[in-house]
Each structure stands twice: as structure tokens, then as C-alpha cells.
Scaffold this active site. Structure first.
Site, PDB file in Angstrom:
ATOM      1  N   ASP A 164      73.750  50.788 -18.836  1.00  0.00           N
ATOM      2  CA  ASP A 164      73.279  52.122 -18.491  1.00  0.00           C
ATOM      3  C   ASP A 164      74.188  52.747 -17.432  1.00  0.00           C
ATOM      4  OD1 ASP A 164      71.584  54.289 -18.293  1.00  0.00           O
ATOM      5  OD2 ASP A 164      69.802  53.109 -17.825  1.00  0.00           O
ATOM      6  N   ASP A 241      69.049  61.285 -23.699  1.00  0.00           N
ATOM      7  CA  ASP A 241      68.043  60.542 -24.463  1.00  0.00           C
ATOM      8  C   ASP A 241      67.379  61.448 -25.480  1.00  0.00           C
ATOM      9  OD1 ASP A 241      66.721  58.296 -21.898  1.00  0.00           O
ATOM     10  OD2 ASP A 241      68.511  58.225 -23.106  1.00  0.00           O
TER      11      ASP A 241
END
Length: 447
Positions: A164, A241
Site C-alpha cells: 500500500d 479505490d
């Protein structure tokens, strides 16, 4: 992954065949080959967030999901990676700097878990952040421990690592030497030196100015990762996202409008002219010809989300279009809760074959008129996949021709409808009445 309204991003590393390639000094990694886009399931969008205040990412839950992947036929269809996302550990470390594994969460340890998954014919994926923690200072971060953590993940037997940039972006605001390409190059080098070949997925999900209104820049955002990530990793996120973790009260999930957004940023269409080279960034090992990369490298528009807020028609359209753009097919939904309709959709071998086609070409928008779109994907052997995509709110006729698809001249062409499995022939015209938010998907070949 996101916390407190912030979308979460990640990087993947999967096990595979060891391969060597000459790369720039900053990217001298040896990574798994991934000749076609990888497939699997990830905890983030549903399993990891089903019960607020508790952690569902546990040994018993992961084993239950793994068993479901096998029993439903999803594993046999290709969904073989079982991916632990945010929440698999707190991020705490012992006196030697090693990540602490909670024995109540993983009573038999992570080596036992990966052995169990491998015994089922599956692979194992894990998560970390490029910063010292994940979003908002929570969860696992590997900064200062890149080699130590890559070695540990390999020693545990993991085949994939998702890295991430949520925590790293918030922590350093993409300051020089703490920017995505610098840190991911370092993590890629750590993966290359680990004892087990793995797939690396760069998941910097931040869009321009998303962190604080001024950073990241375009060059440090997900919209530009395709320009540098292929030499470091097997996949990279191309947008923010696609949704939010699904909650028991129905909040969160994945909406069709965000599927359309992420698809647009994954393809560099006319509405997104700043990314004209994104399609050619993807390809199998040995591409591009001008500077061959030894592993497959794929644009990643985020996860599949049937049952998480979309209609069945919309979920099928997402699946169709992800196959058209040669995306990694990672399921975000809990496979144990999928309807029979969604299971049948996700295991359609004809559609999966479009995504997994050995040519490795990413499909693209060929033409559009309003909400009527025609997408084209060249296939190995000279055939074409064509998607007639209706993004509008009412049914409409969508048409193209064999000539427009670049097919060689012939007296007739065979059209295989990949969803109905019906075959027809045409002299040139390819047309269908397409319902709202639906895709008619054909494989076109010379008769």
C-alpha cells in the site's frame, strides 16, 4: 484499503518462476513471470470489514474461504490467490524488528497457513504499506524493514505481497526520496533478494491532490504509475479505490459509477487524454519489444465486487470489462456469500479466457456515441474480443463491423456470444440490442 474515509491502496507480490532481465540500476528486480494476469480473492472489501470493532481476518475465516474457493469451483476456474489485506497484524514489532504475529489470530502461525493453502492448490498473499504503518497510523508498514519483511514473507511461504501507499503518502506527502517510485523501487529490490520469487503489485491509489488538496502531483499519483511501475512490479493500481468496505448495515460496497470511473482511468480514453500510453504499458513477459521486461505487467483497476452494491447486470459488466482490459481478476466479495448467479458469472471459462489470453494485449475503447461504446481486444491467433457496452440508463442498439475491428477480409465471420454461448455468422455487421449498464461480449473470428 482506506480508513476513516480514505481509500486504501496496496502492492502485490506472487510466487512464480524465477526470471532474470536487464533493468535500470534502480529496478534490478527478479520477479515471478506472471505470463497472464493473476486471479484470486482479497479480504478487504467484505471479509475484513463485516463486523465493526472486530477482526475477521483470522486463521479459521481464511481457511473457510479457501475451502469455499475450492468447493465452488472458483479455484479450478483460476481464482487461486488467497490474499490477506489490512488487519492481518497490528504492525507491532519485537526487539529484533520482526513483525509480531498474534497467536489468537493465527494459532498455528502463518507458515502453517500458507502450507494449508498450498495443500489445497492455492497461493497465499499478504499486505504491507511502504510507510511505517498503513492509513492513519494503523496496521502494518515496512519502511525501514523492507528487506527484513520481504525475507519474512518469503520464509512464511507467501506467494504475493500487496504494498500500500496510504500510510506512506499521509506520512511524508511524497517528499523527495519518499515518493512512490523511489520507495517501490526499494521494495522491488528487496523482493528480488528474497528466497522465494514473488509477484509485486504496486498499489499507490492516491489520485492527484487527494491527500491534502495539493499532493500528490500527477507524476506521483495512481494515474501515472503505468509510466514507471512495469520495471518494478507485475501490477500497479491505476485509480483510487473502487469502493469502501461493506458494512453489516449495507453501507459501503462498490457502486457502478465507480466501476466506470476506474475503467476510464485504466484505459486512457479520449476523456482521459493524459494517459495515452497506458494500454501499451501492459503485456506478457518479453514486452515491450523496445525494452523487454521478463515478467508479465498489468494495469490494475481494483477488485471485482458482485453482491456489494451493484445489480447482477452491473457486476457482469464489470467482469466483462476487466477481462477486456486484461486486468488481474481479484474478487473483493466473500465467496461464501455469493449467489448462484454470481458464481456462475465469475467462473465463465469463455470470459476468463479473454482476460487470460496469451497475447496479453489490453483492450481499448474503439468508438463511442453517447453512452454506446465499442471496445476491442486483439487475441492470440488473430481473433478479436469485442464488447458492446451500454453505460446508459435505457436499452439501445450498438453496432460495429469486422472491418472496424481490423479483421482480415473474409466472406463470413463467426460470432461467439461469450455469455450465452450462442454462435452466429455475419458478413460484416456486428450488432446487438444492449440493456442498460450491460455488455454484449463476442469473440470474433474468420469463419
Amino acid at each position: 484499503m482506506r480508513r476513516r474515509g480514505v481509500l486504501y491502496r496496496s502492492v502485490v507480490v506472487l510466487a512464480g518462476t524465477l526470471a532474470l532481465v536487464a533493468l535500470p540500476a534502480t529496478a534490478n528486480a527478479t520477479l515471478a513471470r506472471t505470463p497472464v494476469p493473476y486471479m484470486g480473492w482479497n479480504t478487504y472489501y467484505q471479509v475484513g470489514s463485516e463486523t465493526p470493532g472486530s477482526n475477521n481476518i483470522t486463521e479459521s475465516t481464511i481457511k473457510s474461504v479457501a475451502q469455499s474457493l475450492v468447493s465452488t469451483g472458483m479455484a479450478n476456474a483460476g481464482y487461486t490467490i488467497v490474499w490477506l489485506d489490512f488487519g492481518w497484524a497490528s504492525g507491532a514489532r519485537d526487539g529484533n524488528g520482526s513483525l509480531i504475529v498474534d497467536p489468537t489470530q493465527w494459532p498455528n502461525g502463518l507458515s502453517a497457513l500458507t502450507s494449508y493453502l498450498h495443500g489445497l492448490g492455492l497461493q497465499a498473499g499478504i499486505y504491507t504499506d511502504a510507510g511505517t504503518s498503513g492509513c492513519s497510523g494503523q496496521g502494518v508498514g515496512s519502511y525501514g524493514h523492507y528487506q527484513q519483511d520481504a525475507d519474512q514473507f518469503a520464509a512464511w511461504g507467501f506467494d504475493a505481497v500487496k504494498v500500500d501507499f496510504c500510510g506512506a503518502g499521509q506520512q511524508w506527502l511524497d517528499a523527495p526520496l519518499k515518493d512512490p517510485r523511489t520507495l517501490y523501487a526499494q521494495f522491488s529490490d528487496a523482493v528480488a533478494k528474497a528466497s522465494r520469487p514473488m509477484i509485486l503489485n504496486v498499489s499507490n491509489f492516491w489520485t492527484p491532490r487527494q491527500i491534502n488538496g495539493s499532493v500528490p502531483s500527477f507524476a506521483d499519483s495512481s494515474w501515472d504509475s503505468y509510466s514507471w511501475a512495469p520495471t518494478y512490479a507485475q501490477s500497479w493500481r491505476t485509480d483510487t479505490d473502487i469502493g469502501f468496505p461493506r458494512k453489516p448495515d449495507g453501507k459501503g460496497g462498490i457502486q457502478f459509477v465507480n466501476v466506470l470511473r476506474n475503467l476510464s482511468h485504466d484505459t486512457g480514453t479520449s476523456s482521459n487524454a493524459a494517459q495515452p500510453g497506458i494500454q501499451t504499458a501492459a503485456g506478457p513477459p518479453g514486452t515491450p519489444a523496445s525494452s523487454p521486461i521478463a515478467w508479465g505487467h498489468w494495469n490494475d483497476p481494483d477488485y471485482l465486487g458482485p453482491g456489494l452494491g451493484m445489480t447482477d447486470t452491473e457486476a457482469q459488466s464489470q467482469f466483462s470489462m476487466w477481462a477486456m482490459v486484461a486486468a488481474p481478476l481479484i474478487l473483493g466479495s466473500d465467496p461464501r456469500l455469493l449467489s448462484t448467479t454470481n458464481l456462475k458469472m465469475l467462473t465463465n471459462s469463455r470470459v476468463i479466457a479473454i482476460d487470460q489470453d496469451s497475447l496479453g494485449a489490453q483492450g481499448y475503447l474503439l468508438s463511442k456515441s453517447g453512452s454506446a461504446q465499442v471496445w476491442l481486444k486483439p487475441l492470440a491467433g488473430g481473433a478479436r474480443a469485442v464488447a458492446l457496452f451500454n453505460t446508459g440508463s435505457s436499452s439501445q442498439q450498438i453496432s460495429t463491423s469486422a472491418g472496424a475491428l481490423g479483421m482480415p477480409r473474409a466472406s463470413r465471420y463467426t460470432l461467439l456470444n461469450l455469455w450465452t454461448n450462442q454462435t452466429s455468422q455475419t458478413r460484416s455487421n456486428i450488432s446487438a440490442t444492449v440493456p442498460a449498464h450491460a455488455v454484449v461480449l463476442y469473440r470474433v473470428s474468420v469463419a
